[in-house]
Design an enzyme around this catalytic site. Structure first.
Site, PDB file in Angstrom:
ATOM      1  N   ASP A 120       2.628  -4.808   6.836  1.00 13.08           N
ATOM      2  CA  ASP A 120       3.249  -3.587   6.302  1.00 13.08           C
ATOM      3  C   ASP A 120       3.268  -3.668   4.781  1.00 13.08           C
ATOM      4  OD1 ASP A 120       4.764  -1.077   6.587  1.00 13.08           O
ATOM      5  OD2 ASP A 120       6.447  -2.233   5.801  1.00 13.08           O
ATOM      6  N   ILE A 121       2.195  -3.224   4.174  1.00 12.20           N
ATOM      7  CA  ILE A 121       2.061  -3.267   2.713  1.00 12.20           C
ATOM      8  C   ILE A 121       1.864  -1.837   2.232  1.00 12.20           C
ATOM      9  CG2 ILE A 121       0.603  -4.040   0.807  1.00 12.20           C
ATOM     10  CD1 ILE A 121       0.064  -6.591   2.421  1.00 12.20           C
ATOM     11  N   GLU A 122       2.885  -1.274   1.618  1.00 12.82           N
ATOM     12  CA  GLU A 122       2.852   0.148   1.247  1.00 12.82           C
ATOM     13  C   GLU A 122       2.770   0.311  -0.272  1.00 12.82           C
ATOM     14  OE1 GLU A 122       5.883   2.378   3.397  1.00 12.82           O
ATOM     15  OE2 GLU A 122       5.893   0.874   4.988  1.00 12.82           O
ATOM     16  N   GLN A 123       2.124  -0.644  -0.914  1.00 12.26           N
ATOM     17  CA  GLN A 123       2.022  -0.637  -2.371  1.00 12.26           C
ATOM     18  C   GLN A 123       0.851   0.224  -2.835  1.00 12.26           C
ATOM     19  OE1 GLN A 123       1.961  -4.950  -3.360  1.00 12.26           O
ATOM     20  NE2 GLN A 123       3.008  -5.171  -1.398  1.00 12.26           N
ATOM     21  N   ARG A 256       5.331   8.726  -7.567  1.00 16.07           N
ATOM     22  CA  ARG A 256       3.915   8.376  -7.655  1.00 16.07           C
ATOM     23  C   ARG A 256       3.013   9.572  -7.988  1.00 16.07           C
ATOM     24  NH1 ARG A 256       3.197   3.676  -2.911  1.00 16.07           N
ATOM     25  NH2 ARG A 256       4.797   2.307  -3.747  1.00 16.07           N
TER      26      ARG A 256
END
Length: 360
Positions: A120-123, A256
């Site tokens: 779970d990498i939401e960068q 963002r």
């Protein structure tokens, strides 16, 4: 003698860490059976898992503390239990750091008798950057390591509702999909970047949600690699103004690159929503364009709020789409936030949310 004592101590610690916590030792065997249809559940801790519909669940992603009792219970139903995997991408650009992280996660999974990992990498990532390639490598190398060290294990990767650089997450989706067992598509928080009018909207409008899957499929990603993630929560927006047409203007909270976002509201669990709608100003309303329910209420300070959420009626066509397109399965964020009190009305509402996952 010293080296012998160190070896003995090391062996003892490894053995102690690997002692099966289940009453039946066979429940510590990793799950290898592949199900035709995934029901993928995120669990964030606590004991509500005891009230889940275990006849449906195939995978539990543990985002809370490790719970050996949960693991034993899940394995008794043939359901996988997988780790959460998260790491700063700047760290794993370095090959040695990446290998060390993967090794650590594999060993942790093995010592806890777990069945894989959910990455779970939401960068945010720029296409072609060192992080862009490192992320793809991380998924591929993690999958290779888990499959080698834990035969039959599952490696999944969480992606936004669309592959179109949502929240500046410009990943190599095709390569990542081919490198792991499945993609969990987070078909929620779809108002994280509001580019038009700053107004309250559905968390996961039907047409927008399904369009996201068409975009993944147009990339030639196999349907059997996609799990549809649904929100079991909604957004509570304080209205700066509520028009006669029922449109709720919200504060401008940029995210963002977008001037407005769902960060103007607060996430609320389905349990709270079902209680609040009963004492709201409007009662449950339905937006036929977005195919989603909502309601308005007034807080103790006299502020009008608008709440958007998903319920069985809005989930139904999404679940039917999963079946009609032959997707890998369905799931939710997260399993804990229904009302498991056993109160008759709550019991009925909770059962309906579980049952609709399989279509209607």
């Amino acid at each position: 003698m010293t080296w012998f004592l160190l070896l003995l101590c090391s062996t003892f610690l490894v053995c102690r860490a690997a002692v099966c916590p289940c009453e039946r030792p066979e429940l510590c065997h990793q799950i290898r059976e592949e199900r035709d249809f995934e029901v993928f559940v995120f669990d964030v801790g606590g004991m509500t898992w005891k009230s889940y519909n275990w006849s449906m669940i195939t995978t539990i992603a543990t985002f809370g503390k490790y719970d050996a009792e949960l693991l034993c219970h899940a394995h008794s139903y043939g359901a996988r239990v997988v780790l959460k995997g998260d790491v700063p991408l700047s760290y794993i650009v370095d090959q040695d750091n990446r290998t060390a992280w993967i090794t650590e996660k594999v060993e942790l999974a093995k010592s806890q008798f777990m069945d894989g990992i959910n990455i779970d990498i939401e960068q945010q990532v720029e296409e072609g950057s060192p992080e862009y390639q490192a992320l793809t490598d991380l998924v591929r190398e993690s999958t290779e390591a888990f499959h080698r060290e834990i035969p039959g294990s599952q490696v999944s990767f969480d992606v936004a509702w669309s592959p179109k650089c949502i929240d500046k997450r410009c990943y190599d989706y095709v390569a990542i999909a081919s490198s792991c067992d499945l993609l969990f598509v987070m078909s929620y928080d779809e108002q994280s970047q509001i580019m038009d009018a700053c107004i309250a909207k559905a968390n996961a409008p039907l047409s927008q949600t399904l369009n996201g899957y068409e975009q993944y499929l147009n990339l030639k990603i196999e349907p059997k690699q996609l799990v549809m993630g649904l929100p079991w929560y909604g957004y509570d927006y304080p209205c700066l103004n509520l028009s006669k047409e029922g449109i709720c203007s919200i504060a401008k909270v940029p995210f963002r690159g977008a001037p407005c976002s769902d960060a103007a509201g607060k996430q609320k669990p389905y349990k709270w929503i079902m209680q609040q709608v009963n004492i709201s100003l409007s009662g449950r309303l339905w937006d036929d364009t977005q195919k989603a329910p909502y309601f308005n209420y007034k807080d103790s300070n006299g502020q009008i709020h608008q709440v958007w959420y998903d319920d069985p009626q809005s989930i139904c066509p999404k679940a039917n789409y999963v079946k009609s397109k032959g997707l890998r399965g369905i799931g939710m964020w997260n399993g804990n936030i229904l009302d498991y009190s056993g109160e008759p009305v709550a019991k009925q509402q909770t059962a309906a949310m579980w049952n609709v996952l399989l279509g209607c």
